[in-house]
Each structure stands twice: as structure tokens, then as C-alpha cells.
Enzyme design. Structure first.
Site, short mmCIF file in Angstrom:
data_model
loop_
_atom_site.label_atom_id
_atom_site.label_comp_id
_atom_site.label_asym_id
_atom_site.label_seq_id
_atom_site.Cartn_x
_atom_site.Cartn_y
_atom_site.Cartn_z
N GLN A 121 0.82 -1.20 0.00
CA GLN A 121 0.00 0.00 0.00
C GLN A 121 0.86 1.26 0.00
O GLN A 121 0.35 2.36 -0.18
CB GLN A 121 -0.94 0.01 1.21
CG GLN A 121 -2.09 -0.99 1.09
CD GLN A 121 -3.08 -0.94 2.25
OE1 GLN A 121 -3.33 -1.96 2.87
NE2 GLN A 121 -3.66 0.21 2.54
N ARG A 156 -9.53 -0.13 7.08
CA ARG A 156 -10.39 0.82 6.38
C ARG A 156 -10.79 1.97 7.29
O ARG A 156 -11.97 2.31 7.42
CB ARG A 156 -11.63 0.15 5.84
CG ARG A 156 -12.25 0.97 4.71
CD ARG A 156 -13.43 0.26 4.11
NE ARG A 156 -13.88 0.96 2.92
CZ ARG A 156 -14.33 0.35 1.84
NH1 ARG A 156 -14.35 -0.95 1.78
NH2 ARG A 156 -14.75 1.03 0.81
N CYS A 157 -9.80 2.54 7.96
CA CYS A 157 -10.08 3.75 8.72
C CYS A 157 -8.77 4.48 8.87
O CYS A 157 -7.72 3.91 8.68
CB CYS A 157 -10.66 3.45 10.10
SG CYS A 157 -9.50 2.72 11.24
N GLU A 191 -13.07 5.54 3.90
CA GLU A 191 -13.12 4.86 5.19
C GLU A 191 -14.29 5.28 6.05
O GLU A 191 -14.64 4.60 7.00
CB GLU A 191 -11.79 5.09 5.89
CG GLU A 191 -10.69 4.62 4.95
CD GLU A 191 -9.28 4.90 5.44
OE1 GLU A 191 -8.42 4.07 5.21
OE2 GLU A 191 -9.07 5.94 6.06
#
Lengths: 284, 806
Positions: free
Chosen positions: B237, B384-385, B760
Site C-alpha cells: 500500500q 479501512r479507517c 473509510e
């Protein structure tokens, strides 16, 4: 997730398959749809030297309804069970149960024979077969013999089938009465938290026959003879259903696992059985 | 002579720029199965690596015997810590300032830990060889309960830290203690709490779960011994950060390392960190001189690769009798597992958890986070935050509900009463953040109206009556959430990872014929960057999005950036894209003025061209300008039309939203049905509404999974109880609720195009909405708090304990 090395055999007749198994001995296993066996092999929880694949044997496929008897070849897929209009009308409980097995991709490949023969207490069809009082047809080196579904299951993954036998078909009499298969599961693809197969026949407003089997609440499917008996002759009132549920509770033996503690499963089993009885009754 | 100019609206539409529901350009290949993922990469002579992993959660390794494995035909090598030690690669730094074993060095600290790395001619032989490696373990006492970590007689997990009373984030007070992180004003907060009208206190647990991307982690490392260059394709990522880290720990010069992130099948924070598989593959390729591939399987991914959450959050919130919040106190016990491998900016060991005052104007607050070691897998990534923001949002949104119960107030009213008002922005929170913009009341009112909140409450009351009268066994729960995120890390002055400032970048080249390529320091894992960044540029430089290629993920070609996570791509790289576009436009303006033979100031921008002020029929389109940039000698202007921008954001962005979930709950089986889910998001300027909707659907579905069933559970021996998808809950289309999406637009005042990021928000906002719905269903029976995941048996247990089973 890679299995240990194994040899792969693909006979095209039952006779050839039986001979292969006899010749190869303990190191051979029959594979039908493979949805139970392949994951175990990939996780290296079982070590099999020879896989004998039955999918080329045309004689093991198909649904026949002859007079009052239904015979289903072992290699008939769940998808084919669901798609058979004749079966859907003769024994709709099979379609109802098959639709609750895994997902369409699995059902295209998973077979009734594999589902009932593997002895996995999580499988749905064994309970349905016990409810239907089905007969399993086994072929071994000494020819064919039959075992009742209600006598077949001994413990998890242990059944009356001998190592050198192949389950070739299941058969049962077209059932009379209303049928229901009710299953609680956490998600698509899951085994039952609790499931109930119920057939109820009525005569003159009273229950004339009843058969009840539970899935994944013991190390085998559980045919609850006393639970069915509790309903026969009754008007299927609340107290009668209570009696059936109590009788069912006496013969199941759920264990704690990721689906929840045994106490929860017992509660769920009672609720699911009540729903199945109600649904079967409404269809009787 | 110019042809007739189409109207502005038509030319704007043709660009497919900002605000267009442009179809994703990536999907043509993804939907046809033509993506190119790490495991699709096949190089001549490539070998395969596979791990021997620990079956125990805590054990000493007495010996490793790899002779049988090495004797298997096709096995090239078996690496252990002893082989990596001379290279000083048997341990590696984590993103959180800790160190982590690459291969077990003397002991194992969690089940599934990497013990040895088998390299073989193919993955089948490698898997067989793994079985043949004999490891002799001596089991040690296992620590799974974070509250027992600091007991005087707790097992010593990290022998390597013996005697180290100072960690990366300050003093350590116990051998299993990692850090204490304090924010806010403790004395003032405790004073307010002591004299408050009402104080609600609760322990809120956000359980351990896992991002579980569909594609697991993996890489292909290829050391070219002829030119000395190392190329690594991997599920990264943050490819540039990986390159720098790889250079620092391997000693290979950074220009000789090329990191390539090909298509990535979902990341969700799971692919931010550096894992032993990467190191071992690189070492194996250096040793063997041929490429080495390693791809973990699902069980390995779930057991060993970067879990998320696992925060025990003890809260106290105070208010006046009429519901005005006066203070918030929070203590977190953070279970980090065996190594602190949290992916947080360096100065934030608990991420941005200090956003836990949420959407509310809370005058005083105090927060302390204690991180501890346990015998579990390392991680603590932002699933996802933005860093620990989901935990923070869950905490405050549960505390609001608990306070509402204590006050006997409606939870919607309590929220509205305490929202930060529109006129208070930029708002300085008690725990140190400067919220950029917001209009919470407008969003909240819109949401309540959209679901007919009053009507829902009436229906719920009627259902309750019916339930009590024995007419039904199903209850209704209404789950409310108003969340505020903090994303877009971040300003270099306070945000870095391993010393790398968290700016991001974009480089644009306009081709002579008027099409373009833009390269960024970020990397899409499904977010649709190739679609949306082209849209930003289209609006900035007047070239149709369809004529702009967006490329990411190759460190030899892309400008340096810190990658994609924490909803930072749009706030940071998106800003860099707009700024680079503006540089292009500035040069284009000079070229246009030259071509039109007027002064630079006498031309003005008009969608896709520069026109002479007051004479719109005299213009040069970007296409014409691009060509001129390459074929005309323009005095004082270099040929070509390129720009690069490195954007250091002045602040974070603060997206927010109002989510409402209506759930039916069967008290007998514990089953549930999400009847309605309304998600209003305010992510500032909206680049592509269709992609936003897709992001909301995806994030809310993950949130649904987390709240209603997904977890990483351990038994007392430290065994992972659910390391397959049979037990780990990933919703299919069948389980996934239907979502209604909505929006308001409150642009970020400091972002070049006002965008805030949205990827997110739906995970952050939906988890409390689902969980609050479950709690709300039982509120009238006296439930104040029960822990996620709300799977069937836990809901059943709640009903049972409340006496609802007779």
C-alpha cells in the site's frame, strides 16, 4: 493450503471403482463432489495416497421415481436435486434442504452421495434422509447391501459403510404429509447452528404420522423417534409440540463451539423444531 | 480561424471532470478477470517460498532440523533465524518503533509465527518440505488476556527488551508494557467529572478483527546479480516507503531497488506493513540469484498478518441534567500482540484516537492509552479507517448512547444538543485537533427526516407493546451514529512514518497531441484512482479524463509518496494532483498568450482553453497549447509541458456523516435483519458520486461484518479459533444489507478542491450504527452495554440475561 502428493483415479464403472478400492486398500478414498474431502486434504488434516473419483460413472447419476419409490444416484448434485420438478413434487423437503446448503457454486459440484456418506454431522442431507426413512445402497467386493439411514451413522465421520464399499444410491418411499426443513445458520456456506427435518401427516384434524430429525446437534444426525411419537394422535396443539420438543432435547447432545455454547444451541434447536413443525403442519 | 465554440456546459461535460459519475476505467480488466496481481507474475526460473509456522502461542525453540526437508528433491534452501542473523535480518523494524522477528529467534510469541522459510522449485514441493522441517518446541506459559499482561508474575514475552525501561514512546513500567500515551487535561477533566450532575461510565470493547482482503499478501523478489538491481513486486500500500525501508535494512542503495505494486485485491490497512515474507523472499533471491515468489494463503493471512482493533476503552462522560456534555475521560488498554507493529504515524502510538471527542463540543477531556504485549499476532492496523479512528468513533458513539440512557433522553436529541455548531469551525477540540469544517446539524436533520425518525420510534414503541403482549418475538432497534473522521495524514510537521514525512505527490506530462499521463505516489487497491484522479485533472487542465492515463505503484517512475491508507489519497495526493495541474495551467497560459499575441494577463481560463479577455472568439485550446509547447520556440519558455507537485497538507481533513440503521432482532434465535440502512456522508467536494456510493457500500458492508459477526478469537492457549472463512465472517451478497446513500457538501477550506476523502467513512460510521441498533432494541429491558460482534449466540445471550426467554 496445498495437499500432500496423491494419485488420482477416474474409473468409469462402479465395478471398476470397487475393484480399485479393494486393490488399493486403506490408502484409497472415494471422492464425489470433494467439498468436504478436498479442504481436509489441503489443510493436511488427512493424508490420502489414492483418490478414486466417481464423477465419470454415469450410472451413479440421476433421479428415478418408480411407483412410490424415489431412487437418487449418489453422484447427483445438489443443483440437480433442486432442478428436478418430479423430485420437488415427490419430496419437496429435499429441494428445501438443498437450497440451504452452501451456495450455488458449491451446489453445482456437491453431491447427495458425498453429503450423506461422509458422516459429517454438519451435513444437511443425513437428517433429511433419516426423516424420510431412506435406504442407502452400498456396493462392495461382495456385491450390494442396504443400510437404513437411521442405522447408518455411528459417530462423526464413522458410519456403517465399510472402507471397501461405495455408496451408490439413496432410495425412499414417496412421503405422505407436509414436509419442512428449517435451518439456522450464521451465514451463507455455514453448517447449521440447528436444523430440523419434519414430516407430518394429518388425518381427521389429528396427526397420523410424524418423523423428526435434527442436524448438527450431536456427533451424528439425530432421528428423534420419541419426538415424532409425541405428535402422533395429537391435535398438534401447543402442549403436544412442547412434548415433541422435550423428547428431542432428550436425544440431542450439542457441544460448545464457534457457533455458541451448548445451552444456546439447545434453545435454538427448540425454536427451529417448533418452526419446522408449524411449517410442516401448514403443508400437511 | 476557430470553429464555432460549443457552449460551456457541453465542453465541461465532455471533460468528465469533478462531479461526474464516470464509470471506472479499471473495471474493464477486473470484470473480465484480466487484472494483473502479484500471483499472476511468473518469471523464468522463479522459485517459491513457504513458511514453517509455530503451532504454539508461546514456546522456546530448542532445535530446528531441516535436513529431511533439504533432502527432498526440488528444495533449494531452508532459511532460519540463524541464517539471517549474519545479515542482521533476523529482526526488522516495525512501523511503530518496535522490532519484530523475521524468523523465530530462540522463541515463538504467537501461533502462526514464522519459524523457517523453505525455498523450492515450486509451491507444491515447498509445501511438502514445510511438513518435513522438524522443530522441537518447549511450551511456555501463554498470555492472552491484556488485563493480565502487567501482573507481577506475568510471563516475560519479549526477552529482547530485558532491562529496557524506555520504549519508542516513552517509559515502560513493566516487561509487557509498550507505552502510555496521554492527551488532554487530566486534572481539569477529573474535576469536572467529580462535580457533574450526571456521569455515565462504561467499558466499551472494540474486538480484535482482521481486514481480510480478498487477495492475501505476497511478493516476487528478483535480484539481478548482473546489474545489482533488486526488483520487488508486492502487495504494498506504500511502495516508496517499502523501498526506503528495504534500502535502510538491507544496505542496498535505494536507486538499486525498484518496488512495484501491481493490481492489488483490496488492502484495508492489511498491506501497509512490512512482513517477514517480504524480507525472506528478498534474502532468498539474493542468495539464489533467481526470482523468489511468496504468497500467503488465507489461514496464514488471518493468523499472522496484521489484525485490527482490539481496544478496551473505559469511558466516563459527564453532563448537566438537561444533557449538555461537560467532560470526557477515557482509558484504553490496547492489545498489540507480540510485537508493536501498529501502522501509525511515528508520533501517534495510538493513532488519531484522540479524535474520540467525536462530533461534540466537549469542553474538557482526558485520554490515556496503554499498549501491552500478549501472545497474539502483531498488527493493530487501520482496517479501512484512519489510524484508530474507528475505535474512537465507536467509543464516543457508544458513550453518547450510554449517557442518553442515564439521562433518560432520546439519543438523537442528545447528539443534536451537543454537536459542534457550524459557526464554531475551525474548531479546536479538547484533545488537540483543529476540525477544518462541518455542518453537523444540517446533516443530522436531513438524516432524521429521511428515515422518518419520529415514525420509527412510534413503530418501535408499538412493537415493544406487542412483544410484551406475546404477539411477536421480534424487537426493533434504531441505531444512530454521527461520526467525525480525521483523515489525510498528514502535515509533515507532525506526521511521519519511520521519519518519512507524510506528504504526497503527482507528476504530470502533457503529450504533444493533448493527452496526458499523471503519476502519483499513492496506489489504488480498488479505490479507482485511475478514474478519479483523471477527473480532478480534467477539471484543472481542460483535458478530457478519458485522455489522461493515471499510473501508480512503480517507484522507478512514480514520484515519491507515502501511499494509500487512512483515506489520504484524495486529501493529499488529490491535492498534489490539483496543484500540479495548476502549474500546467500557469505555463499553458503563457503559451496561449504568446500564441494569441497578447499579454499573459489578457487571457482567461475557459473550461478547456484560454481565451482573450473580452474576445472569446480568440482562444487556444489545451490541445493546441500542448502541441505548441513541443513545436514552437517560445522566447523565455522551456519546451514541453510537464509539472510535478509535492503537497504537504496544512491540516487533516474531517469528513463526517450521519448513519441510521433499523434492525429487527429475533430474541429467540439471536438472528437479525437489517431493515433499513441510511448513510449520509459529507466528504466535502464530491469527485465521482458513483465511486463514492461504491465506497460507502463496501465500507458499510465491512462494518456490518465487524459489528455482526467478524472477529479474531483466541482460546486460553493462544490458539486462533477462526482462521478460515468457514468461521471468519465475510458477508456475501446474500447477507449484505441494502443501503440508501445521501450527502451534504461542506468543502474542506484548506484543500485545493475542497475534497476530504470518503473511502473509510462508511466503516467508521457503520460499525456504531449497527451496534447501536442492537443495543437500542434491548434498551427498554435495561441493557446499557454488551460487546461486539453481535452474532446469533451473543444476541441470544443478551436476551437470555435480560430474562426474555421466560
Amino acid at each position: 493450503m496445498i495437499p500432500a502428493p496423491f494419485d488420482y483415479h477416474r474409473p468409469d464403472t462402479v465395478e471398476a471403482a470397487v475393484k480399485l478400492i479393494a486393490d488399493l486398500g486403506d490408502s484409497a478414498r472415494v471422492i464425489a463432489g470433494g467439498h468436504s474431502l478436498i479442504p481436509l486434504m489441503k489443510m493436511r488434516m488427512t493424508d490420502i495416497a489414492h483418490l478414486v473419483d466417481l464423477q465419470k460413472i454415469g450410472a451413479l447419476k440421476g433421479i428415478a421415481i418408480d411407483g412410490g419409490t424415489v431412487t437418487i444416484g449418489a453422484m447427483t448434485t445438489q443443483h440437480e436435486l433442486i432442478g428436478s420438478a418430479a423430485l420437488g413434487s415427490a419430496a419437496p423437503i429435499i429441494r428445501e434442504a438443498a437450497l440451504q446448503i452452501a451456495d450455488p457454486q458449491v451446489r453445482y459440484v456437491g453431491t447427495i452421495g458425498g453429503n450423506v456418506a461422509n458422516g459429517d454431522p454438519g451435513n444437511d442431507m443425513p437428517g433429511v434422509m433419516q426423516c424420510l426413512d431412506a435406504t442407502y445402497h452400498l456396493r462392495g467386493p461382495d456385491g450390494e447391501r442396504t443400510v437404513k439411514a437411521r442405522d447408518f451413522y455411528e459417530a462423526a465421520y464413522f458410519t456403517a459403510r465399510a472402507d471397501d464399499e461405495i455408496l451408490t444410491a439413496v432410495s425412499f418411499e414417496v412421503p405422505v404429509g407436509g414436509q419442512a426443513y428449517v435451518k439456522q445458520k450464521r451465514k451463507t456456506g455455514d453448517y447449521a447452528t440447528a436444523a430440523a427435518a419434519v414430516i407430518i401427516a394429518k388425518s381427521g384434524g389429528n396427526c397420523s404420522a410424524a418423523s423428526i430429525a435434527m442436524t448438527n446437534l450431536s456427533d451424528t444426525p439425530v432421528w428423534c423417534e420419541a419426538a415424532g411419537d409425541a405428535l402422533v394422535g395429537s391435535s398438534l396443539g401447543a402442549a403436544d409440540i412442547d412434548n415433541a420438543v422435550d423428547a428431542m432435547q432428550a436425544v440431542i447432545n450439542p457441544q460448545d463451539d464457534n457457533k455458541g455454547p451448548a445451552a444456546f444451541k439447545r434453545h435454538a434447536a427448540a425454536v427451529i423444531l417448533r418452526r419446522a413443525i408449524e411449517r410442516a403442519t401448514s403443508r400437511a | 480561424m476557430n470553429e464555432m465554440t460549443p457552449p460551456k456546459t457541453e465542453r465541461t461535460a465532455a471533460l468528465k471532470g469533478l462531479g461526474t459519475a464516470r464509470k471506472r476505467v479499471e473495471d474493464a480488466r477486473f470484470t473480465q478477470g484480466k487484472g494483473n496481481y502479484v500471483d499472476d507474475i511468473k518469471l523464468p526460473g522463479m522459485l517459491f517460498g513457504d513458511f514453517v509456522r509455530s503451532p504454539y502461542a508461546h514456546a522456546r525453540i530448542k532445535s530446528i532440523d531441516a535436513e529431511k526437508a533439504k533432502a527432498l528433491p526440488g528444495v533449494i534452501a531452508v532459511l532460519t533465524a540463524a541464517d539471517l542473523a549474519p545479515l542482521k535480518l533476523h529482526w526488522m523494524p516495525t512501523l511503530a518503533g518496535d522490532v519484530q522477528m523475521v524468523l523465530a529467534d530462540g522463541k515463538v510469541l504467537f501461533q502462526g509465527q514464522e519459524v523457517a522459510f523453505v525455498v523450492a522449485e515450486n509451491r507444491y514441493i515447498a509445501a511438502d518440505a514445510v511438513e518435513l522441517v522438524e522443530v522441537d518446541y518447549e511450551e511456555l506459559p501463554v498470555l492472552v488476556d491484556p488485563f493480565k499482561a502487567e501482573a507481577p508474575d506475568a510471563p516475560v514475552l519479549r526477552e529482547d527488551l530485558a532491562g529496557k525501561s524506555e520504549g519508542a514512546h516513552g517509559p515502560r513500567r513493566h516487561h509487557n508494557h509498550i507505552f502510555t500515551w496521554e492527551q488532554g487535561d487530566r486534572d481539569a477533566t477529573e474535576k469536572v467529572l467529580a462535580s457533574a450532575d450526571v456521569v455515565a461510565e462504561e467499558m466499551v470493547y472494540y474486538h480484535r478483527t482482521h481486514p481480510c482482503p480478498l487477495e492475501t499478501c505476497g511478493c516476487v523478489a528478483s535480484m539481478d546479480k548482473v546489474n545489482g538491481k533488486l526488483t520487488v513486486w508486492g502487495t504494498f500500500q506504500a511502495p516508496h516507503a517499502v523501498r526506503t525501508v528495504a534500502s535502510l535494512i538491507s544496505g542496498i542503495a535505494e536507486h538499486n531497488i525498484r518496488i512495484i505494486s501491481p493490481d492489488i485485491g483490496g488492502g484495508f490497512g492489511n498491506k501497509v506493513g512490512v512482513y517477514p515474507g517480504y524480507i525472506c523472499s528478498i534474502v532468498a533471491s539474493i542468495v539464489t540469484g533467481v526470482p523468489v515468489k511468496w504468497v500467503e494463503d488465507r489461514m496464514e493471512n488471518l493468523m499472522a498478518t496484521a489484525f485490527a482493533r482490539d481496544y478496551w476503552m473505559k469511558g466516563r462522560i459527564s453532563a448537566t441534567k438537561d444533557g449538555r456534555i461537560t467532560g470526557l475521560w477515557c482509558h484504553v488498554t490496547a492489545d498489540h500482540g507480540a510485537f508493536d507493529a501498529c501502522a501509525d504515524p511515528t508520533k501517534f502510538p495510538a493513532g488519531f484516537f484522540n479524535i474520540c471527542t467525536g462530533s461534540y463540543d466537549i469542553p474538557v477531556a482526558y485520554l490515556a492509552v496503554d499498549g501491552v504485549y500478549t501472545n497474539k499476532a502483531p498488527g493493530g492496523v487501520a482496517y479501512r479507517c484512519s489510524f484508530r479512528v474507528t475505535e474512537a468513533a465507536y467509543f464516543i458513539e457508544r458513550m453518547i448512547e450510554v449517557l442518553a440512557i442515564k439521562l433518560g433522553m432520546d439519543a438523537a436529541e442528545l447528539r443534536a444538543k451537543n454537536f459542534i455548531r457550524k459557526d464554531q469551525f475551525p474548531y479546536h477540540s479538547a484533545l488537540g485537533w483543529e476540525y477544518d469544517s462541518g455542518d453537523y446539524h444540517t446533516a443530522w436533520d436531513k438524516a432524521l427526516k429521511a428515515v422518518d425518525y419520529e415514525g420509527l420510534r412510534k413503530e418501535q414503541a408499538q412493537r415493544l407493546e406487542d412483544f410484551k403482549a406475546g404477539k411477536t418475538r421480534r424487537l426493533i432497534g434504531i441505531g444512530l451514529t454521527h461520526f467525525t473522521e480525521i483523515v489525510g495524514a498528514g502535515p509533515v510537521k507532525n506526521c511521519d512514518i519511520l521519519g518519512l514525512g507524510m506528504f504526497d505527490s503527482c507528476e504530470i506530462r502533457i503529450h504533444p497531441t493533448g493527452s496526458a499521463i499523471a503519476r502519483l505516489g499513492t496506489i489504488s487497491q480498488g479505490q479507482g484512482h485511475a478514474t478519479t484522479f483523471a477527473q480532478i485533472l480534467a477539471s484543472e487542465i481542460g483535458i478530457p479524463a478519458d485522455d489522461i492515463t493515471v499510473e501508480e505503484g512503480d517507484t522507478d517512475t512514480a514520484p515519491y509518496g507515502l501511499g494509500t491508507y487512512g483515506s489520504r489519497s484524495t486529501p493529499v495526493a488529490g491535492a498534489a494532483t490539483a496543484m500540479a495541474g495548476r502549474k500546467i495551467r500557469a505555463k499553458a497560459q503563457m503559451i496561449a498568450a504568446y500564441l494569441l499575441e497578447v499579454h499573459d494577463d489578457d487571457v482567461e481560463w475557459d473550461v478547456d482553453r484560454f481565451a482573450v479577455k473580452g474576445a472569446p472568439e480568440r482562444f487556444k485550446t489545451m490541445k493546441e497549447i500542448a502541441f505548441a509547447a513541443y513545436n514552437q520556440a517560445i522566447p523565455g519558455i522551456e519546451p514541453g509541458l510537464e509539472a510535478v507537485s509535492y503537497y504537504d497538507p496544512p491540516n487533516m481533513t474531517y469528513p463526517f456523516g450521519a448513519y441510521i440503521c433499523v434492525m429487527e432482532i429475533d430474541v429467540d434465535t439471536g438472528e437479525h435483519e437489517v431493515r433499513q440502512f441510511y448513510a449520509l456522508d459529507d466528504c466535502g467536494t464530491r469527485i465521482n458520486p458513483m465511486i463514492i456510493e461504491g465506497q460507502v457500500h463496501g465500507g458499510a458492508t465491512e462494518g456490518y461484518a465487524i459489528a455482526m459477526g467478524q472477529e479474531m478469537a483466541y482460546d486460553d492457549m493462544g490458539n486462533v479459533k477462526n482462521a478460515t472463512l468457514m468461521d471468519f465472517f465475510l458477508p456475501t451478497a446474500w447477507e449484505t444489507p441494502h443501503y440508501t446513500t445521501d450527502f451534504t457538501v461542506t468543502p474542506s477550506p484548506h484543500h485545493p478542491i475542497g475534497a476530504k476523502g470518503v473511502g473509510e467513512s462508511p466503516n467508521v460510521g457503520s460499525v456504531p450504527a449497527f451496534s447501536n441498533a442492537v443495543h437500542d432494541a434491548f434498551r427498554s429491558f435495561g441493557l446499557t452495554q454488551t460487546h461486539m460482534p453481535h452474532d446469533h449466540w451473543r444476541i441470544w445471550r443478551t436476551a437470555h440475561e435480560l430474562g426474555l426467554h421466560g
